[in-house]
Design a protein around this motif. Structure first.
Motif, PDB file in Angstrom:
ATOM      1  N   LEU A 766      69.171  46.780 -58.566  1.00 46.90           N
ATOM      2  CA  LEU A 766      70.523  47.673 -58.216  1.00 46.90           C
ATOM      3  C   LEU A 766      71.177  47.389 -57.251  1.00 46.90           C
ATOM      4  CD1 LEU A 766      71.713  51.033 -58.614  1.00 46.90           C
ATOM      5  CD2 LEU A 766      69.633  51.239 -57.262  1.00 46.90           C
ATOM      6  N   LYS A 767      70.475  46.219 -56.729  1.00 44.01           N
ATOM      7  CA  LYS A 767      70.915  45.552 -55.366  1.00 44.01           C
ATOM      8  C   LYS A 767      71.612  44.628 -55.787  1.00 44.01           C
ATOM      9  CE  LYS A 767      67.050  46.439 -53.296  1.00 44.01           C
ATOM     10  NZ  LYS A 767      65.920  45.531 -52.601  1.00 44.01           N
ATOM     11  N   ASN A 768      71.667  44.236 -57.331  1.00 39.27           N
ATOM     12  CA  ASN A 768      73.007  43.032 -57.392  1.00 39.27           C
ATOM     13  C   ASN A 768      74.618  44.105 -57.889  1.00 39.27           C
ATOM     14  OD1 ASN A 768      71.699  40.863 -57.148  1.00 39.27           O
ATOM     15  ND2 ASN A 768      71.386  40.867 -58.977  1.00 39.27           N
ATOM     16  N   HIS A 769      74.005  45.143 -58.172  1.00 40.60           N
ATOM     17  CA  HIS A 769      75.371  46.250 -58.503  1.00 40.60           C
ATOM     18  C   HIS A 769      75.518  47.071 -57.127  1.00 40.60           C
ATOM     19  CE1 HIS A 769      73.525  46.069 -62.499  1.00 40.60           C
ATOM     20  NE2 HIS A 769      74.082  46.956 -63.384  1.00 40.60           N
ATOM     21  N   LYS A 770      74.679  47.380 -55.889  1.00 40.95           N
ATOM     22  CA  LYS A 770      75.501  47.537 -55.150  1.00 40.95           C
ATOM     23  C   LYS A 770      74.700  46.857 -54.206  1.00 40.95           C
ATOM     24  CE  LYS A 770      78.147  52.205 -54.038  1.00 40.95           C
ATOM     25  NZ  LYS A 770      78.246  53.523 -54.083  1.00 40.95           N
ATOM     26  N   ALA A 771      75.284  46.439 -53.652  1.00 36.30           N
ATOM     27  CA  ALA A 771      74.051  45.818 -52.489  1.00 36.30           C
ATOM     28  C   ALA A 771      74.036  46.353 -51.352  1.00 36.30           C
ATOM     29  CB  ALA A 771      74.720  44.230 -51.891  1.00 36.30           C
ATOM     30  N   ASN A 772      75.613  47.274 -50.903  1.00 35.74           N
ATOM     31  CA  ASN A 772      74.724  47.438 -49.145  1.00 35.74           C
ATOM     32  C   ASN A 772      74.541  49.576 -49.550  1.00 35.74           C
ATOM     33  OD1 ASN A 772      76.627  49.626 -50.135  1.00 35.74           O
ATOM     34  ND2 ASN A 772      78.265  49.070 -49.192  1.00 35.74           N
ATOM     35  N   LEU A 773      73.455  48.996 -50.359  1.00 41.89           N
ATOM     36  CA  LEU A 773      72.682  51.058 -50.864  1.00 41.89           C
ATOM     37  C   LEU A 773      72.029  50.343 -50.279  1.00 41.89           C
ATOM     38  CD1 LEU A 773      73.665  53.250 -52.955  1.00 41.89           C
ATOM     39  CD2 LEU A 773      71.338  51.999 -54.632  1.00 41.89           C
ATOM     40  N   ASP A 774      71.117  52.348 -49.133  1.00 46.21           N
ATOM     41  CA  ASP A 774      70.353  52.134 -48.805  1.00 46.21           C
ATOM     42  C   ASP A 774      69.425  53.124 -48.997  1.00 46.21           C
ATOM     43  OD1 ASP A 774      68.885  52.872 -46.321  1.00 46.21           O
ATOM     44  OD2 ASP A 774      69.656  53.866 -45.393  1.00 46.21           O
ATOM     45  N   LEU A 775      68.137  52.501 -49.481  1.00 50.35           N
ATOM     46  CA  LEU A 775      67.002  53.348 -50.687  1.00 50.35           C
ATOM     47  C   LEU A 775      66.670  54.402 -50.356  1.00 50.35           C
ATOM     48  CD1 LEU A 775      65.883  50.261 -52.402  1.00 50.35           C
ATOM     49  CD2 LEU A 775      67.488  51.452 -53.035  1.00 50.35           C
ATOM     50  N   ASN A 776      66.517  55.223 -50.902  1.00 50.88           N
ATOM     51  CA  ASN A 776      66.123  56.513 -49.987  1.00 50.88           C
ATOM     52  C   ASN A 776      64.015  56.220 -50.414  1.00 50.88           C
ATOM     53  OD1 ASN A 776      65.013  57.400 -53.380  1.00 50.88           O
ATOM     54  ND2 ASN A 776      66.721  59.114 -53.118  1.00 50.88           N
ATOM     55  N   ASP A 777      63.256  57.354 -50.294  1.00 47.40           N
ATOM     56  CA  ASP A 777      62.324  57.217 -49.944  1.00 47.40           C
ATOM     57  C   ASP A 777      61.688  56.959 -51.494  1.00 47.40           C
ATOM     58  OD1 ASP A 777      62.349  57.481 -47.137  1.00 47.40           O
ATOM     59  OD2 ASP A 777      61.205  59.411 -47.667  1.00 47.40           O
ATOM     60  N   ALA A 778      62.248  57.874 -52.693  1.00 48.82           N
ATOM     61  CA  ALA A 778      61.831  57.407 -53.960  1.00 48.82           C
ATOM     62  C   ALA A 778      61.765  56.256 -54.541  1.00 48.82           C
ATOM     63  CB  ALA A 778      62.624  58.628 -55.040  1.00 48.82           C
ATOM     64  N   LEU A 779      63.041  55.834 -54.332  1.00 45.99           N
ATOM     65  CA  LEU A 779      63.491  54.339 -54.774  1.00 45.99           C
ATOM     66  C   LEU A 779      62.971  53.484 -53.906  1.00 45.99           C
ATOM     67  CD1 LEU A 779      65.257  56.602 -56.044  1.00 45.99           C
ATOM     68  CD2 LEU A 779      67.262  54.334 -56.251  1.00 45.99           C
ATOM     69  N   GLY A 780      63.051  52.949 -52.925  1.00 46.53           N
ATOM     70  CA  GLY A 780      62.375  52.551 -51.815  1.00 46.53           C
ATOM     71  C   GLY A 780      60.438  52.402 -52.590  1.00 46.53           C
ATOM     72  N   SER A 797      45.198  56.123 -53.707  1.00 47.08           N
ATOM     73  CA  SER A 797      45.423  57.211 -54.750  1.00 47.08           C
ATOM     74  C   SER A 797      46.810  58.300 -54.309  1.00 47.08           C
ATOM     75  CB  SER A 797      44.329  57.721 -54.510  1.00 47.08           C
ATOM     76  OG  SER A 797      44.590  59.670 -55.233  1.00 47.08           O
ATOM     77  N   GLU A 798      47.152  58.246 -52.769  1.00 47.00           N
ATOM     78  CA  GLU A 798      48.112  58.792 -52.251  1.00 47.00           C
ATOM     79  C   GLU A 798      49.580  57.678 -52.828  1.00 47.00           C
ATOM     80  OE1 GLU A 798      50.420  59.493 -47.809  1.00 47.00           O
ATOM     81  OE2 GLU A 798      48.508  58.471 -48.198  1.00 47.00           O
ATOM     82  N   SER A 799      49.854  56.596 -52.553  1.00 44.27           N
ATOM     83  CA  SER A 799      50.969  56.184 -53.378  1.00 44.27           C
ATOM     84  C   SER A 799      50.946  55.698 -54.295  1.00 44.27           C
ATOM     85  CB  SER A 799      51.032  54.518 -52.678  1.00 44.27           C
ATOM     86  OG  SER A 799      50.026  54.577 -51.495  1.00 44.27           O
ATOM     87  N   VAL A 800      50.063  56.157 -55.401  1.00 43.11           N
ATOM     88  CA  VAL A 800      50.294  56.501 -57.086  1.00 43.11           C
ATOM     89  C   VAL A 800      51.111  57.742 -57.062  1.00 43.11           C
ATOM     90  CG1 VAL A 800      49.195  55.936 -59.206  1.00 43.11           C
ATOM     91  CG2 VAL A 800      48.573  54.163 -57.429  1.00 43.11           C
ATOM     92  N   ASN A 801      50.499  58.945 -56.912  1.00 46.86           N
ATOM     93  CA  ASN A 801      50.081  60.106 -56.878  1.00 46.86           C
ATOM     94  C   ASN A 801      52.411  59.985 -56.976  1.00 46.86           C
ATOM     95  OD1 ASN A 801      47.424  60.722 -57.980  1.00 46.86           O
ATOM     96  ND2 ASN A 801      47.017  61.346 -55.970  1.00 46.86           N
ATOM     97  N   LEU A 802      52.046  59.631 -55.539  1.00 47.82           N
ATOM     98  CA  LEU A 802      53.691  59.861 -54.782  1.00 47.82           C
ATOM     99  C   LEU A 802      54.927  59.440 -56.039  1.00 47.82           C
ATOM    100  CD1 LEU A 802      55.845  61.306 -52.652  1.00 47.82           C
ATOM    101  CD2 LEU A 802      55.001  59.365 -51.230  1.00 47.82           C
ATOM    102  N   PHE A 803      54.486  58.432 -56.242  1.00 48.79           N
ATOM    103  CA  PHE A 803      55.481  57.364 -56.964  1.00 48.79           C
ATOM    104  C   PHE A 803      55.443  58.246 -58.780  1.00 48.79           C
ATOM    105  CE2 PHE A 803      55.851  55.013 -60.776  1.00 48.79           C
ATOM    106  CZ  PHE A 803      56.682  54.100 -60.236  1.00 48.79           C
ATOM    107  N   ARG A 804      53.927  58.684 -58.781  1.00 48.72           N
ATOM    108  CA  ARG A 804      54.386  59.101 -60.592  1.00 48.72           C
ATOM    109  C   ARG A 804      55.400  61.086 -60.038  1.00 48.72           C
ATOM    110  NH1 ARG A 804      53.061  56.836 -64.320  1.00 48.72           N
ATOM    111  NH2 ARG A 804      55.478  58.422 -64.951  1.00 48.72           N
TER     112      ARG A 804
END
Length: 834
Positions: A766-780, A797-804
């Motif tokens: 994605l960064k090769n498509h748009k290098a100056n993108l400031d990722l939000n929490d989800a995409l980060g 547990s917390e991180s995996v559940n949030l990713f999910r």
């Protein structure tokens, strides 16, 4: 009787008749019945009263284990074993449907009553000499001419008859040699009754036909081969570049350009090194040996020995040939003096200079010109293998084409010139599987195909992925500058896939080698049809490309091009739970599932609870790998049990010099117990360094080794608990206890691993498509989940559940990301399979 790589034919001649008498159930002047196992009986009718006790091409063993059987004599002879009942009308002559029958007993399913003349209805097939001139299973230039694969040892009928009446025999000389039968009027049959116990049938066959020799361990590494006029320097540079790409070569194959090929100096057949390319071949071979790279040369021996060969005079003197006029010496494969000269004069000097084994490629007349029913392929396989066995200290190995029943004793198969095509790839999984039905379990294919079409990166990647889960992994192609298989000649993405595939193969060597030993002990090939384990399931037969890779892995090869970014397969999973390695998904068996795979994903399924031993270091050459360091992959879902085999790797006496060690896991509520039992055998290394890797594991509370708490790490990229055990001794028992938090609800077998791996690649691109993108929490989090969990395991547990949560609602995650238009959002969803 001493066990060697294969049972010595000389010893068979010396002890066979005396030893087999205990198994002769009945004998009169013209008939003899010998019980081999509960499910196998030899039936002989000899009108001249002369029974055959010499070894034959198929049946090399006459010394059978004791078997319980009963004999009832009267007008009818009845012989009963635990599985079979034979009835023969006494004194009634040659075997016919009127005087002989064999019936299955209770417990053999399906039941049967066999009589001479009956034809099998559903043979499960064996193998065929070559893939030459076939595009997949269809002969090139035709639309419907299928390969005539030979019948195998197994059939759904539940019985098999092997008619050995016409095969050649071996004499009693120090190097047993082919001889004709005294009479071709005899009936010399082997009946096997097994129902659907296919595994037992294969083992029964080895009792009279001999075991599958265990190849040396280096054979299971990576082979590089190309029909190319390499020079000494070019080969050195090639090996160096493979090392630079972290892809060590284990076997270097030098095709026919090692010898002169131009008129007046050589031809398709040649025996004199080409000094324009190899000024001193011994230096190259010695240097390869010092690097733990084994070397083989391609031979086309049918052209005999021409007068211009350097070896001509010595060869002619050996066979006592008058050299007046310097006559051409034609090939004489069934002549013992000729073959002895071939080895002693031509090949043995090169072996002493470091050539490890030979690649035979017989492409000429099929049968011997003197013994007209003797397959040349079968015979020279025997000659090369047995000569190696008799005269060298290292483990014999031969690499050549299939020659017919009994050829399982001469191991590695060269399947010929596969056509570069998806059809060519699609046929090979089935071709491997049916070959196991004649115990020919070590086919080596030209991975990527040999010739005739363009080789696309996708096709080569999929072929390599299949090759890594095949008996032998060998790249090869014809002399065509447009066909390149060096990994660095492909786009970077594919170079990485090829390198990772080869490294994964090398990691699995301890598992593969253990399964190769099982082929020796039990006649079960590494790549096996599903119907061995699930004979009563129709899908085990109809999903013919799927196969078991050893005891604990199921493979469903991808053999068609992707649509978009994914390959879609319908996969039948047998009863039980199966862990999809590339996605981290536990799937329930007993059903057909539809699954999607990106180019770097492959459908490999591990039984729930399986324990898979792996090399820790996948960057060394297999022949020189230190077996004191390895990983135990412990898969979720059930208790596990695995016994690993180890030996010197190239020792002929592996039946005596070996090590076996058993690993066990037991899961109890919030605890996983692992036991490493004391090693057994007389070839046991002094120390061991084992790392346990618990796949799809929660973070533990405590880990104990022999009741002492030890440290652990967490691999967040793969959701794997890593426990490096203290250095230990193989002879000691070690118990490990992993305690987890009670009532944990985290689910790491629902595909999150695959979702994350796709997401992290998509974020990078994605960064090769748009290098100056400031990722939000989800995409980060899509791009950093692995590091988050590795650095802070307690957040698993917390991180995996949030990713999910973010991933399952990807539309919202993307909608909240500033700077992405609809096309870019659609592209991202496609990359992650949503």
């Amino acid at each position: 009787m001493k066990k060697l790589l294969t049972l010595s034919l000389l010893m068979l001649m010396a002890f066979g008749l005396q030893a087999q008498n205990k198994n002769i159930a009945y004998q009169d002047g013209t008939v003899r019945f010998t019980v081999i196992t509960d499910g196998a009986i030899r039936l002989e009718y000899a009108p001249n009263g002369h029974f055959v006790d010499n070894a034959s091409q198929v049946a090399v063993i006459r010394d059978y284990p004791a078997v319980d059987f009963k004999v009832k004599e009267g007008k009818t002879i009845e012989i009963t074993t635990a599985k079979l009942k034979l009835k023969y009308k006494k004194g009634s002559g040659a075997f016919t449907a009127d005087n002989l029958s064999i019936s299955s007993l209770k417990g053999v399913v399906p039941s049967f009553t066999w009589k001479p003349g009956m034809v099998q209805e559903h043979n499960l097939k064996g193998t065929y000499r070559t893939l030459d001139r076939y595009n997949g299973e269809i002969r090139s230039g035709t639309t419907d001419e299928k390969m005539p694969i030979e019948d195998g040892l197994l059939a759904t009928d539940g019985w098999t008859l092997i008619d050995d009446s016409q095969s050649y025999l071996f004499d009693n000389s120090d190097w047993p040699w082919v001889m004709e039968r005294e009479s071709l009027d005899n009936q010399d049959w082997y009946f096997m009754g097994y129902g659907h116990d296919y595994k037992q049938a294969l083992k029964d066959f080895t009792v009279f036909a001999g075991k599958v020799p265990l190849p040396p361990r280096y054979a299971f590494g990576y082979w590089w081969s190309r029909f190319w006029a390499y020079s000494d320097k070019e080969l050195r540079d090639l090996v160096k570049k493979f090392d630079q790409y972290d892809i060590p070569i284990d076997v270097l194959v030098i095709d026919m350009d090692w010898h002169y090929t131009e008129e007046g100096k050589g031809n398709w057949t040649g025996w004199t090194w080409n000094k324009k390319l190899f000024p001193d071949y011994t230096r190259l071979i010695a240097d390869m040996g010092r690097r733990d790279i084994r070397t083989t040369l391609n031979l086309h021996p049918a052209g005999g020995v021409e007068s211009f060969e350097e070896c001509y005079d010595e060869f002619a003197a050996y066979i006592q040939l008058d050299t007046t006029g310097r006559p051409y010496i034609p090939w004489q494969g069934s002549d013992k003096r000729y073959m002895s000269a071939l080895f002693d004069v031509i090949l043995k000097p090169m072996e002493r200079n470091g050539i490890d084994f030979w690649w035979l490629d017989w492409q000429h007349w099929l049968n011997d010109k003197q013994l007209t029913n003797l397959s040349v392929t079968w015979w020279i396989n025997y000659c090369f293998f047995s000569n190696f066995e008799r005269t060298r200290d290292t483990r014999p190995m031969l690499y050549h084409r299939w020659g017919g029943l009994g050829n399982h004793r001469y191991q590695i198969g060269f399947s010929g010139d596969a056509i570069i095509s998806w059809q060519g790839l699609d046929f090979q999984p089935y071709f491997n599987s049916t070959a196991s039905n004649v115990l020919y379990g070590f086919w080596s294919h030209d991975i990527g195909g040999h010739c005739c079409n363009e080789l696309t990166p996708e096709l080569y990647a999929r072929w390599m992925q299949f090759g890594a889960l095949s008996p032998i992994l060998r790249s090869h192609s014809t002399k065509d500058a447009a066909i390149k298989k060096e990994p660095w000649t492909f786009p970077v993405e594919y170079t990485d896939i090829i390198r990772n595939t080869i490294q994964q193969r090398r990691q699995m060597i301890p598992y593969i080698y253990t399964m190769a030993r099982k082929a020796h002990d039990e006649g079960l090939s590494l790549c096996r049809p599903l119907y061995y384990d699930w004979p009563d399931c129709p899908e085990a037969y109809s999903f013919r490309n799927e196969y078991m890779f050893g005891d604990d892995m199921l493979v469903a090869p991808i053999t068609a091009p992707m649509e978009g970014n994914f390959s879609t397969l319908d996969i039948w999973l047998p009863q039980g739970s199966w862990y999809e390695v590339c996605t981290g998904t536990m799937l329930q068996g007993g059903q057909v599932v539809t699954r999607n795979f990106m180019i770097d994903e492959y459908p490999r399924y591990v039984k729930a609870g399986a324990i898979i031993p792996q090399y820790t270091d996948c960057h060394q050459h297999v022949g020189g790998t230190d077996w004191t360091q390895f990983d135990l992959m412990i898969y979720p879902g059930a208790d596990g049990d695995f016994t690993m085999y180890y030996d010197d790797g190239d020792d002929k006496n592996y039946d005596e010099n070996n090590m076996w060690v058993r690993f066990q896991t037991t899961r109890q509520e919030n605890t996983c117990l692992v036991s490493i039992n004391p090693a057994e055998g007389n070839f046991i290394p002094a120390s061991r360094n084992i790392t346990l890797k618990f796949v799809a594991s929660d973070v533990p509370v405590h880990v104990y080794c022999n009741d002492k708490e030890i440290e652990w790490e967490y691999d967040g990229e793969n959701f794997t608990l890593v426990v490096a055990l203290p250095e230990g001794n193989w002879k000691d028992k070690t118990d490990i206890r992993v305690e987890y938090q009670k009532n944990s609800t985290i689910n790491l077998t629902n595909g999150t691993l695959g979702n994350y791996h796709r997401a992290v690649k998509a974020i990078a691109e994605l960064k090769n498509h748009k290098a100056n993108l400031d990722l939000n929490d989800a995409l980060g989090l899509f791009g950093s989940l692995g590091q988050q969990v590795t650095y802070f395991p307690n957040t698993l547990s917390e991180s995996v559940n949030l990713f999910r949560q973010y991933f399952d609602d990807i539309d919202t995650s993307l909608e909240q990301q500033k700077g992405m238009d609809e096309d870019l959002k659609a592209w991202f969803k496609e990359q992650v399979g949503k």
